[in-house]
Every structure is written in C-alpha cells, then in structure tokens.
Design an enzyme around this catalytic site. Structure first.
Site, mmCIF file in Angstrom:
data_model
loop_
_atom_site.group_PDB
_atom_site.id
_atom_site.type_symbol
_atom_site.label_atom_id
_atom_site.label_comp_id
_atom_site.label_asym_id
_atom_site.label_seq_id
_atom_site.Cartn_x
_atom_site.Cartn_y
_atom_site.Cartn_z
ATOM 1 C CB THR A 86 -1.325 -0.174 1.156
ATOM 2 O OG1 THR A 86 0.015 0.143 2.342
ATOM 3 C CG2 THR A 86 -2.284 -1.388 1.207
ATOM 4 C CB THR A 122 -0.152 -0.636 6.732
ATOM 5 O OG1 THR A 122 0.329 -1.503 7.185
ATOM 6 C CG2 THR A 122 -0.578 0.589 7.642
ATOM 7 C CG PHE A 152 1.494 -3.503 14.457
ATOM 8 C CD1 PHE A 152 1.290 -2.479 15.049
ATOM 9 C CD2 PHE A 152 0.094 -4.368 14.963
ATOM 10 C CE1 PHE A 152 0.289 -2.077 15.019
ATOM 11 C CE2 PHE A 152 -0.725 -3.757 15.508
ATOM 12 C CZ PHE A 152 -0.894 -2.696 15.548
ATOM 13 C CB CYS A 263 6.163 1.288 7.163
ATOM 14 S SG CYS A 263 5.541 -0.857 6.652
ATOM 15 N NE ARG A 331 9.711 -1.841 0.433
ATOM 16 C CZ ARG A 331 8.804 -2.140 0.816
ATOM 17 N NH1 ARG A 331 7.434 -1.817 -0.281
ATOM 18 N NH2 ARG A 331 9.235 -3.629 1.432
#
Ligand code: NAD
Length: 469
Positions: A86, A122, A152, A263, A331
């Site tokens: 996502t 997420t 998590f 994230c 990332r």
C-alpha cells in the site's frame, strides 16, 4: 487450517512462513513473476534473518507453497490474507489501495464457501468497508467476512515479532470470523500474547496511530539532538534520562538521520491525508513529517560542514544504504536522500551495505558500490555512517584512517565514542553530541566550534576548543 496469503513480500512471506510453522497449511500467492520464480527455486526474494531456514523447513514439511494461481488457492482456503503493498499514491500521499482492491476483486471471483478475508496490509480507515462492498457486489450472496488484522512486525526482527508479538489486533464484530481468527492465532493465545478485539475501523486506525506515534518520538529526539549540539549537551544522556521514565520508555529515542523505511514515511503521509479528509487534521503528525523531510537535507549539510563547507570534487564513503540494519530494504531510506544531496553538492560517492546494494542500484545513479567497509573507505575525503549495521561497530579505525585521504568521520547513528575516534586521529562528527570537528556543520547558526570532549556541567557558554584539545 488452510490459509491463502496474497503477496509474498516482507509481510506476506514472513506471516505465511510463521503460520505454516504453527502447523497451518499456507499457500502464498505472488503475482510478480521474478519473486515467484525465486521462491519456487527454494531461494528468497528478500533478506530477513532466519527466514530462509523457516521457509525451507516448512516447504519440506509440505505446509508452505507458492503459486500465482489465486483462484485455486482461495478456493481451498478457510482464511485469505491480503498482504499486498500500500505505497504512497504518486502525487498526493494517500495510500494507493489499487493492489488491495484488485486482490479483493480476485478473491470475489474465486470465493466458494464461507471465507474470512483478512486485511494485513496497512490500510486507511474504511478500506475494510470498501473491500466488503467490492466482494458483495461482485458475488451477491457469497458468505464471507472482512476482518482487519494489521501487522506490526519489524524488518530485521520479523520472525520474533510475529511469533512473540507485543499484541495482535483483530478488528471485527463478526462472531464466526472471530472464531476463525482465534483458531489461526491459537498458538499465540497459548503464549499469552495479548489479543485485542476491536471494531474494524479501530483496528485500521490503530496501525496508523502507532506508526505516527513512533515517528513523533523519533522526530522529537532528533530535535532534542539539534538543541544538544547548540548547548553542548549529549543527546544520549538526555535520551537515557528520559527513557528511564516508564511513562516514556527508552525505545525509539535514538537520535539519527531521520526516519525512513517502507512503512513510517508512507503511513504518516496517509494518516495526514485521511485526517484531513475527515476534517480532523493531525497537526502534530503534519509537523513531524515536515521536520523529518528537512532533517535528511540537514544531515547532508552536516557532512558538507564536516568537509569544510564543500564536497565539490571530494569522495565521500557512505556506510549503510538500508533504512535500518538486518534488512535489504532501501525504500525511503535516509541514505538515498543524503547521497543525492551530496552528489548535488558535487561529491563522488562510494558506498557499502551488507545487504542493500542490489536494491540501491535501482534507486541511485553514479554510486560506486564496494565489497566491504575498508574498500569503501579507500581514498575517501570523509566517511559517513548512515545505517548502524553491526559490521560497522568495531572497525579497525587505524586501518580506516590509513586508507582515507582525510580523516573525517560523520557518524549519523552515534555508534562510536567521540574519545575513541579522537584517539584514532579522526575529526569526528556525530548527532546531538559534542563533536571533534572544528565545524560540526549542523547548520549556519551553529556556534562556530564545538567541544571535542564532554562539556563540564556548567551554564557557561561553549568554549572554542580545537580537535586536538
Ligand atoms: P512488499 O512490496 O514487499 O510485498 C507485497 C507483495 O505483494 C509484492 O511481492 C507484490 O508483487 C505482491 N502482490 C501485489 N498484488 C498482488 C496480487 N493481486 N496477487 C499476488 N501478489 C500480489 O510489501 P510489504 O513490505 O510486505 O508490505 C505489505 C503491507 O504490509 C503494506 O501495506 C505495508 O504497509 C504493511 N506492513 C509492512 C511492514 C514491513 O516491515 N515491510 C510491516 C508492517 C506492515
């Protein structure tokens, strides 16, 4: 229990392997042909400590398999997890839900008996409602429930995090789905891992709230580090003093080059957008994101300052490309922004990372990748530690110094003691600590010189000491 896991990335592959290790039968569906081919050869498309052995053992035991055939695996499953990416939507920062909705459409086409569809990706508040709508509209009358079960785990410690989680969040008010979730996580119930059952929307929001809070903690200590540099305090001491307070806790109080990774950057952006959309802006998170963006540029300026105000024509050795140690994931890694800024300033960059080189190659241009830290340091005018890999913690500093053109070390993770670096003959600049450099380069408003040693407990203004002092 038979599980289909859509997406065999960091989350899907780890979760799939761990569920298989609990004794469930898991089929991971991966649509990326290269990733699937690698998995089918018995190799891993990602690096995660311990994962290769866990995957191999469970494949051998017949509990874990890989396919691109979503329909067949969903039809044989009692529970299907959506663990697809996502990422930030290009241009506006909203979460790009196209992979999630595509997975929902494919599930809808395949559904047979009662199926529990679990979103592990997420996703913003309300995504579960949309997944439910897609499936119900595509397959009227199908028996299913959509559950939110945010993940998590942390890359680098993912297996331990999955098997011994701080908590498991299950968002559903469907009694039948809850029984399936309890069966899936039964091995963890027995370990007494806390399982929190909430509404679907609360579960979705919990994940974003947690990541935004962690981002805030990191950004807070980074700002304290800047202040420490101005006033001659040591952020390590300040963080320890804060962290010993149980209400605060010591974790995520390490000053550094700013948060990155797959994230927290995208999740904070997505939370900001969701909150704006619902008319309840999260001003704190907005500020955190803005401060963190500036920080990456400030870190490049710190390096430039340590090099005497310019890196034009200089060679900078960068240690660490991944956003944290023990992963190959680059990332949104701070190293990418720092390297680009140094190159913009005219620097030549050499880099070494124990696992991240392959991914970095597709994100950076004109970087010379080396096979180890000493090769990387060779001929460098300055060395910058960006990621705190263990391999960088006990370098032969004398050897490093001999290899470098100039003995300048910028430690953005504070993994060394200033006195050790001084003893080895380095000009040493770290984060939020008294620096051995004549100009620590935090920015133009810094006092011109900072102390090489820990300042005395005094309210006197900083005294200008030389690096040799
Ligand atoms: P990733 O990009 O590593 O993996 C996603 C995988 O899903 C890719 O391999 C992609 O090819 C595959 N995929 C996409 N659509 C598919 C489809 N329709 N069918 C089959 N495969 C498909 O992403 P990730 O890091 O594993 O993250 C997945 C989700 O988990 C994200 O929402 C992320 O925010 C969340 N998450 C990630 C972490 C982490 O540390 N990486 C931790 C917690 C939560």
């Amino acid at each position: 229990m038979r599980i289909a896991m859509i997406g065999a990335g960091y989350v899907g592959l780890v979760s799939g392997a761990c569920f298989a290790d609990f004794g469930h039968t898991v089929c991971c569906i991966e649509k990326h042909p290269d990733r699937l081919a690698i998995l089918r050869r018995g190799e891993l498309p990602i690096f995660e400590p311990g994962l290769a052995d866990l995957v191999a053992a469970n494949v051998r035991a017949g509990r874990l398999s890989f396919t691109s055939d979503l329909a067949q695996s969903v039809q044989g499953a009692e529970a299907v997890f959506i663990a697809v990416g996502t990422p930030s939507r290009r241009g506006d920062g909203f979460a790009d839900l196209s992979y999630v909705y595509q997975a929902a459409r494919e599930i809808a086409a395949a559904i047979e008996g009662y199926l529990v569809v679990i979103t592990k990706s997420t996703v913003p508040v309300g995504t579960g409602d949309e997944v439910e709508r897609i499936i119900a509209e595509t397959r009227p009358g199908a028996e299913f429930a959509v559950v939110s079960n945010p993940e998590f785990l942390r890359e680098g410690a993912a297996i331990a995090d999955f098997k011994r989680p701080d908590r498991i969040i299950v968002g559903t008010d469907d009694v039948r789905a809850l029984a399936v979730m309890e069966e899936l996580y039964r091995p963890l119930y027995l370990n007494r891992s806390p399982i929190l059952i909430t509404s679907r929307r609360s579960a979705e929001l919990t994940k974003y709230a947690a990541n935004a809070f962690l981002a805030t903690k990191i950004t807070f200590i980074n700002e304290m580090a800047d202040l420490c540099e101005r006033v001659g305090a040591d952020v390590q001491d300040v963080a320890r003093g804060m962290g010993l307070d149980n209400r605060i806790g010591a974790k995520f109080l390490h000053a550094g080059p700013g948060f990155g990774g797959s994230c927290i950057p995208k999740d904070t952006l997505a939370l900001i957008k969701t909150a704006q959309e619902w008319g309840a802006p999260t001003r704190i998170v907005e500020t955190v994101v803005a401060v963190n963006e500036q920080r990456k540029r400030a870190m490049a300026r710190k390096v430039i300052g340590a090099c005497g105000g310019s890196v034009r024509g200089k060679t900078i050795a960068v240690f660490g490309l991944t956003f944290k140690p023990n992963t190959d994931d680059v990332r949104d890694a701070p190293a990418l922004a720092i390297i680009t800024a140094l190159q913009d300033g005219g620097a030549r960059v050499r880099a070494y990372d124990p696992q991240g080189t392959q991914q970095a190659r597709s994100c950076l241009e004109n970087v010379v990748y080396t096979g180890g830290p000493y090769a990387c340091a060779e001929g460098a005018d300055a060395l910058v530690i960006v990621t705190e890999w263990d391999a960088f913690r006990a370098l032969d500093l004398k050897r490093v110094r001999r290899l470098m053109k100039a003995p300048v070390l910028v430690d953005l993770r504070n993994i060394y003691e200033p006195k050790d670096l001084l003893a080895a003959g380095f000009v040493y600049v770290s984060v939020g600590r008294p620096s051995a450099a004549p100009d620590a380069g935090s920015d133009a408003r810094s006092p011109p010189l900072q102390l090489a040693r820990r300042p005395r407990r005094s309210t006197q203004p900083l005294r200008a000491d030389s690096a040799e002092d």
